[in-house]
Design a protein around this motif. Structure first.
Motif, short mmCIF file in Angstrom:
data_model
loop_
_atom_site.label_atom_id
_atom_site.label_comp_id
_atom_site.label_asym_id
_atom_site.label_seq_id
_atom_site.Cartn_x
_atom_site.Cartn_y
_atom_site.Cartn_z
N VAL A 60 -2.42 -7.48 2.07
CA VAL A 60 -1.50 -7.71 3.18
C VAL A 60 -1.40 -6.46 4.05
O VAL A 60 -1.49 -6.54 5.29
CB VAL A 60 -0.11 -8.13 2.66
N LEU A 61 -1.22 -5.30 3.43
CA LEU A 61 -1.10 -4.06 4.21
C LEU A 61 -2.40 -3.72 4.93
O LEU A 61 -2.36 -3.19 6.05
CB LEU A 61 -0.64 -2.91 3.31
N ASN A 62 -3.55 -4.02 4.33
CA ASN A 62 -4.83 -3.82 5.02
C ASN A 62 -4.89 -4.66 6.29
O ASN A 62 -5.34 -4.19 7.34
CB ASN A 62 -6.01 -4.18 4.11
N GLU A 63 -4.47 -5.92 6.20
CA GLU A 63 -4.46 -6.80 7.37
C GLU A 63 -3.54 -6.25 8.46
O GLU A 63 -3.89 -6.27 9.64
CB GLU A 63 -4.00 -8.22 6.97
N VAL A 64 -2.37 -5.75 8.07
CA VAL A 64 -1.42 -5.20 9.04
C VAL A 64 -2.00 -3.93 9.66
O VAL A 64 -1.85 -3.70 10.86
CB VAL A 64 -0.05 -4.94 8.38
N ALA A 65 -2.66 -3.10 8.85
CA ALA A 65 -3.27 -1.87 9.38
C ALA A 65 -4.34 -2.19 10.42
O ALA A 65 -4.47 -1.50 11.42
CB ALA A 65 -3.86 -1.04 8.24
N GLU A 66 -5.08 -3.26 10.20
CA GLU A 66 -6.17 -3.63 11.11
C GLU A 66 -5.70 -4.41 12.33
O GLU A 66 -6.22 -4.23 13.43
CB GLU A 66 -7.22 -4.46 10.36
N HIS A 67 -4.71 -5.31 12.14
CA HIS A 67 -4.35 -6.26 13.21
C HIS A 67 -2.89 -6.21 13.64
O HIS A 67 -2.50 -6.96 14.54
CB HIS A 67 -4.68 -7.69 12.77
N THR B 112 14.11 2.39 -0.10
CA THR B 112 13.58 1.18 0.51
C THR B 112 13.20 1.50 1.95
O THR B 112 14.02 2.03 2.70
CB THR B 112 14.62 0.04 0.49
N ILE B 113 11.96 1.19 2.29
CA ILE B 113 11.50 1.37 3.67
C ILE B 113 11.35 -0.01 4.30
O ILE B 113 11.17 -1.00 3.61
CB ILE B 113 10.18 2.16 3.75
N VAL B 114 11.42 -0.03 5.62
CA VAL B 114 11.23 -1.26 6.37
C VAL B 114 10.04 -1.06 7.30
O VAL B 114 10.01 -0.10 8.07
CB VAL B 114 12.48 -1.63 7.19
N ILE B 115 9.07 -1.93 7.19
CA ILE B 115 7.93 -1.91 8.10
C ILE B 115 8.14 -3.08 9.05
O ILE B 115 8.00 -4.24 8.66
CB ILE B 115 6.60 -2.03 7.34
N GLN B 116 8.54 -2.75 10.29
CA GLN B 116 8.83 -3.80 11.25
C GLN B 116 8.50 -3.38 12.67
O GLN B 116 7.38 -3.60 13.12
CB GLN B 116 10.31 -4.22 11.15
N HIS B 117 9.43 -2.78 13.36
CA HIS B 117 9.25 -2.51 14.78
C HIS B 117 8.40 -1.28 15.07
O HIS B 117 7.53 -1.31 15.92
CB HIS B 117 10.60 -2.36 15.48
N TRP B 118 8.68 -0.18 14.40
CA TRP B 118 7.99 1.06 14.72
C TRP B 118 7.40 1.66 13.45
O TRP B 118 8.13 1.98 12.51
CB TRP B 118 8.95 2.06 15.35
N PHE B 119 6.11 1.78 13.42
CA PHE B 119 5.41 2.50 12.37
C PHE B 119 4.06 2.93 12.93
O PHE B 119 3.56 2.33 13.88
CB PHE B 119 5.24 1.66 11.09
N GLU B 120 3.52 3.98 12.36
CA GLU B 120 2.23 4.50 12.81
C GLU B 120 1.39 4.88 11.60
O GLU B 120 1.91 5.07 10.50
CB GLU B 120 2.42 5.78 13.66
N ASN B 121 0.11 5.05 11.87
CA ASN B 121 -0.82 5.63 10.89
C ASN B 121 -0.81 4.92 9.54
O ASN B 121 -0.89 5.57 8.50
CB ASN B 121 -0.53 7.12 10.70
N LEU B 122 -0.72 3.60 9.55
CA LEU B 122 -0.78 2.86 8.29
C LEU B 122 -2.22 2.90 7.78
O LEU B 122 -3.13 2.41 8.42
CB LEU B 122 -0.32 1.41 8.48
N PRO C 66 9.81 11.26 13.23
CA PRO C 66 8.69 10.64 12.53
C PRO C 66 8.37 11.41 11.24
O PRO C 66 8.30 12.64 11.26
CB PRO C 66 7.53 10.74 13.51
N GLU C 67 8.25 10.69 10.14
CA GLU C 67 7.94 11.31 8.85
C GLU C 67 6.82 10.55 8.17
O GLU C 67 6.89 9.33 8.00
CB GLU C 67 9.17 11.30 7.93
N PRO C 68 5.77 11.25 7.75
CA PRO C 68 4.70 10.60 7.01
C PRO C 68 5.11 10.40 5.54
O PRO C 68 5.81 11.24 4.96
CB PRO C 68 3.53 11.59 7.13
N LEU C 69 4.68 9.30 4.98
CA LEU C 69 4.93 8.99 3.55
C LEU C 69 3.60 8.59 2.92
O LEU C 69 2.77 7.96 3.57
CB LEU C 69 5.90 7.82 3.40
N TRP C 70 3.44 8.91 1.66
CA TRP C 70 2.33 8.37 0.85
C TRP C 70 2.98 7.70 -0.35
O TRP C 70 3.75 8.33 -1.09
CB TRP C 70 1.36 9.45 0.38
#
Length: 155
Positions: A22-29, A63-73, A90-94
């Motif tokens: 799912v996350l791969n699909e979101v990263a691509e599209h 808990t993080i929310v991936i919705q409106h604003w995110f980068e560099n997935l 902006p904060e990077p997470l791994w």
């Protein structure tokens, strides 16, 4: 030596593979339609990378929310990296997949919950218990979305 199939571990691996896909699909599209995710993870887990100020604010779980604003997935077989906005900062997470406790997409009432498994060195009674909600986890605050059983989608 008695052999047995470790269904609990196999199920966890398959569920984490679903999150990876799912996350791969979101990263691509990008996120399609109204889809968005609440992802809860263990901030103490090995290989979690996050700013010190976030780790001190969330010393055990976040808990993080991936919705409106995110980068560099970016997604690998081990986990995912993402940059999120915390108070206009902006904060990077791994986040390794092994650190994920819950994955919820409230737009379609879909959710996965990972209960901690016993160490491989310890004998396990029944792995079925790994998927039950314990009293301790029931007391923790949850996202507004409902976590549903996969049985709900079976015909």
């Amino acid at each position: 030596m008695t052999r047995s199939i470790d269904y609990g571990t196999l199920m966890h691996r398959a569920m984490r593979g679903l999150i990876q896909t799912v996350l791969n699909e979101v990263a691509e599209h990008g996120l399609p339609g109204a889809h968005h995710f609440f992802i809860t993870f263990d901030t103490r887990a090995p290989k979690v990378e996050m700013a010190d100020w976030l780790k001190s604010r969330y010393p055990e779980e976040m808990t993080i929310v991936i919705q409106h604003w995110f980068e560099n997935l970016t997604v690998t077989s081990e986990g995912f990296g993402i940059t999120l906005n915390f108070g206009n900062q902006p904060e990077p997470l791994w986040i390794p997949f092994d650190a994920v406790h819950t994955f919820v997409d409230p737009s379609v009432e879909f959710g996965l919950r990972f209960e901690s498994q016993d160490s491989e060195d310890e004998e396990e009674d029944e792995t079925e218990e790994d998927f039950e909600i314990t009293e301790e986890s029931a007391d923790k605050p949850r996202p507004e979305a409902e976590v549903v059983s996969l049985d709900k989608f079976r015909k």
